[in-house]
Each structure stands twice: as structure tokens, then as C-alpha cells.
Design an enzyme around this catalytic site. Sequence first.
Site, PDB file in Angstrom:
ATOM      1  N   ASN A   1       4.043  -2.291   1.123  1.00 30.94           N
ATOM      2  CA  ASN A   1       3.028  -1.656   1.975  1.00 30.94           C
ATOM      3  C   ASN A   1       3.688  -1.138   3.254  1.00 30.94           C
ATOM      4  O   ASN A   1       4.753  -1.642   3.641  1.00 30.94           O
ATOM      5  CB  ASN A   1       1.943  -2.695   2.322  1.00 30.94           C
ATOM      6  CG  ASN A   1       0.601  -2.042   2.614  1.00 30.94           C
ATOM      7  OD1 ASN A   1       0.126  -1.206   1.851  1.00 30.94           O
ATOM      8  ND2 ASN A   1       0.016  -2.399   3.740  1.00 30.94           N
TER       9      ASN A   1
ATOM     10  N   GLN B   1      -7.671   0.674  -6.909  1.00 29.40           N
ATOM     11  CA  GLN B   1      -8.913   0.757  -6.143  1.00 29.40           C
ATOM     12  C   GLN B   1      -9.244   2.221  -5.857  1.00 29.40           C
ATOM     13  O   GLN B   1     -10.327   2.541  -5.382  1.00 29.40           O
ATOM     14  CB  GLN B   1      -8.760  -0.010  -4.825  1.00 29.40           C
ATOM     15  CG  GLN B   1      -8.425  -1.481  -4.984  1.00 29.40           C
ATOM     16  CD  GLN B   1      -7.971  -2.112  -3.677  1.00 29.40           C
ATOM     17  OE1 GLN B   1      -8.789  -2.436  -2.823  1.00 29.40           O
ATOM     18  NE2 GLN B   1      -6.672  -2.219  -3.499  1.00 29.40           N
TER      19      GLN B   1
ATOM     20  N   GLU C   1       2.821  -1.570   6.248  1.00 23.57           N
ATOM     21  CA  GLU C   1       2.780  -2.649   7.248  1.00 23.57           C
ATOM     22  C   GLU C   1       2.215  -3.894   6.589  1.00 23.57           C
ATOM     23  O   GLU C   1       1.620  -3.803   5.507  1.00 23.57           O
ATOM     24  CB  GLU C   1       1.867  -2.218   8.409  1.00 23.57           C
ATOM     25  CG  GLU C   1       0.448  -1.989   7.937  1.00 23.57           C
ATOM     26  CD  GLU C   1      -0.399  -1.159   8.878  1.00 23.57           C
ATOM     27  OE1 GLU C   1      -1.492  -0.758   8.449  1.00 23.57           O
ATOM     28  OE2 GLU C   1       0.046  -0.901   9.999  1.00 23.57           O
TER      29      GLU C   1
ATOM     30  N   HIS D   1     -12.846   0.667  -9.055  1.00 26.53           N
ATOM     31  CA  HIS D   1     -13.900   1.171  -8.165  1.00 26.53           C
ATOM     32  C   HIS D   1     -14.430   2.537  -8.605  1.00 26.53           C
ATOM     33  O   HIS D   1     -15.085   3.240  -7.829  1.00 26.53           O
ATOM     34  CB  HIS D   1     -13.393   1.231  -6.718  1.00 26.53           C
ATOM     35  CG  HIS D   1     -13.148  -0.114  -6.126  1.00 26.53           C
ATOM     36  ND1 HIS D   1     -12.378  -0.313  -5.000  1.00 26.53           N
ATOM     37  CD2 HIS D   1     -13.556  -1.350  -6.506  1.00 26.53           C
ATOM     38  CE1 HIS D   1     -12.335  -1.610  -4.719  1.00 26.53           C
ATOM     39  NE2 HIS D   1     -13.035  -2.258  -5.614  1.00 26.53           N
TER      40      HIS D   1
ATOM     41  N   SER E   1      -4.674  -2.605   2.213  1.00 22.76           N
ATOM     42  CA  SER E   1      -4.799  -3.408   3.443  1.00 22.76           C
ATOM     43  C   SER E   1      -5.315  -4.815   3.167  1.00 22.76           C
ATOM     44  O   SER E   1      -5.331  -5.657   4.055  1.00 22.76           O
ATOM     45  CB  SER E   1      -5.772  -2.708   4.400  1.00 22.76           C
ATOM     46  OG  SER E   1      -7.059  -2.596   3.764  1.00 22.76           O
TER      47      SER E   1
END
Length: 233
Positions: free
Chosen positions: A201, A91, A203, A109, A177
Site C-alpha cells: 500500500n 472491492q 502508506e 462490491h 485503507s
Amino acid sequence: MSSIRNIVILTGAGVSAESGIDTFRDGGGLWEQHRVEDVATPEAFARDPDLVLRFYDMRREAIQTKQPNAAHRALAKLDAEWEGDLLIVTQNVDDLHERAGAKRVLHMHGEHLNAWCMACDERPRRTGPLIDRPACPECGEAALRPDIVWFGEMPYRMDEIFAALEQADLFVSIGTSGAVYPAAGFVRNARELGVETLELNLEPSQGTGWFDEARHGPASALVPAWVEEVLSR
Ligand code: BV8
């Protein structure tokens, strides 16, 4: 992991965070400094092209001062040594995967270092600013915009991404995310196809519940360890 041959890897801003490139949603992230709808939509570009061009000129200049980190290098090593199919779907609009040596990279993207000519539809390489409306090197028209997929625009090469997911045995999501679609939906597409899924990741992401396994920590630690695991199986 024994029968893993084809791998699809999705990366997001978190894989470039340790190279000093702002993420979007983390504290002080890009979206804290600018409202998405003011700088990353076709409507914003129509309304105030200078604001949008300056936003991307600033980021295009910044990424050229940054270096790939251990996570980029580990993925480039995997790309070089993996005999099975591998596709790194990013991305990110920076070129750190390629500068680390990765070849099998798809920018869904867009890319900072390309411009997109609204007159001849060519995508010439561009490292300098667009604010002064430089002429397109292909057609001479001053009709260049950033080669970036803005909100409300269709991401690039979706058919290739879905074709790779259909052949995959493993889907790995790194440093994202899970807030932006269609990328955030890939884990569910993968599950529906019976593909094993892994999240790496800092989190838990918004889609963490969809993954078979999730490991949390900095990409510069998680990714090299995972790549060694995969290459040593
Ligand atoms: C489209 C380029 C339709 C611009 C970008 C379904 C439901 C709801 C909404 C939608 C939906 N489908 C479509 C939408 C609308 C929209 C959307 O998803 N909106 C969201 C906000 C709800 N999607 C679109 O508009 C897409 N287009 O749908 O077109 C269409 C259909 C037919 C025909 C025509 C059109 C287009 C979306 C693409 C927009 N462009 N980027 C630019 O860069 O300026 S999106 C941009 O934001 C990024 O590319 C990326 O995709 C996203 C940011 O996410 P992340 O990369 O994950 O970054 P983030 O900061 O959020 O998170 C970082 C993560 O890393 C965190 O989890 C953090 O914990 C972790 N981390 C931090 N440090 C580290 C780390 N991890 C490891 N190590 C570390 N050191």
C-alpha cells in the site's frame, strides 16, 4: 514463501489510482465530493434516485476512458502463470483487472458495467447511463439500479471468499485503507487461519498492524516486483 500454493489477493481503490480513478478517502477523493450516505446507501436511492443514478452514471462513464496500469497487468500475469489456487477479491467496481487480462476475479462490491433489475433480478451488462430509466433488456421493466453493494447491504459471494481464505497459504492486501468491513476484517480472518499476510500500500493502512509484512509505495512499483518474486521462487 517456499510452501506457498494458494493465494488470496484483496484489492482496493489504490490499485486503480494510477489509472486516474479517484480513490475514496485520499485528498480530493470521492467521499470528499459526496457524502457516502447521500449517494451509496439504499436509503439515499429511495430518497433521491436521480442524485444516486447521476453519481454512478458519472463514474461508469469515467472508467471507460481509463486504462489498466502496471499493477493490474502484473496481477493478470500472475493469474495466467500461477498453477496454485488464486483469487483476486476486489472491492473495486471498475473492470480494470479484467481488461488487464485477469480471469480469477471476484467483485465483492459489484460492478459499474452491470445493472441490476429490481423487477426480474437479472444483472444485464450496461455501459450507458441509467438516469433516463432505460427498460431492462430481460423483462422490459424500467426498474434498473446500479449493480453496486451499498453501505448496509451484504457484499457478494462472501461464502466463496471465506472458502478461499480457508485454503490459502498467503493473503495479500493491495491499495486499500482497511476502513470498510467486512473486507477490512479479512486480514484478521486470515491470521486466525494461520495464513501468511502481506500488505502492499502507498502508506500504512488502518489494519497494517495485523500483517506479517508491509511494503509501502505505489502499486505500479510494488506489485510487479512482488509478482516477479512469487513467480521466480
Ligand atoms: C454490511 C461500492 C451488513 C460503492 C463500497 C464493522 C465495524 C464498523 C462498521 C461496519 C462493520 N461492519 C459493517 C459496517 C458498516 C460498513 C462499514 O464498513 N462502514 C465503515 C465506513 C466503517 N460496511 C457495510 O455497510 C458493508 N455491508 O456490513 O452489510 C449486512 C449484514 C447482513 C445482511 C445485510 C447487510 C458494505 C460495505 C460496501 C460498501 N460499498 N463500494 C461504490 O463504490 O460507490 S465500499 C467502498 O469503500 C470501496 O468498495 C471500498 O470497500 C471502500 C473504499 O476503501 P478503499 O478501496 O480502501 O479506498 P480508500 O480510498 O479508502 O483507500 C485507498 C488506499 O489506497 C489508501 O490506503 C491509500 O494509501 C492507497 N493508495 C492510494 N494510491 C495508491 C495507493 N496504494 C498503492 N498505490 C497507489 N498509487
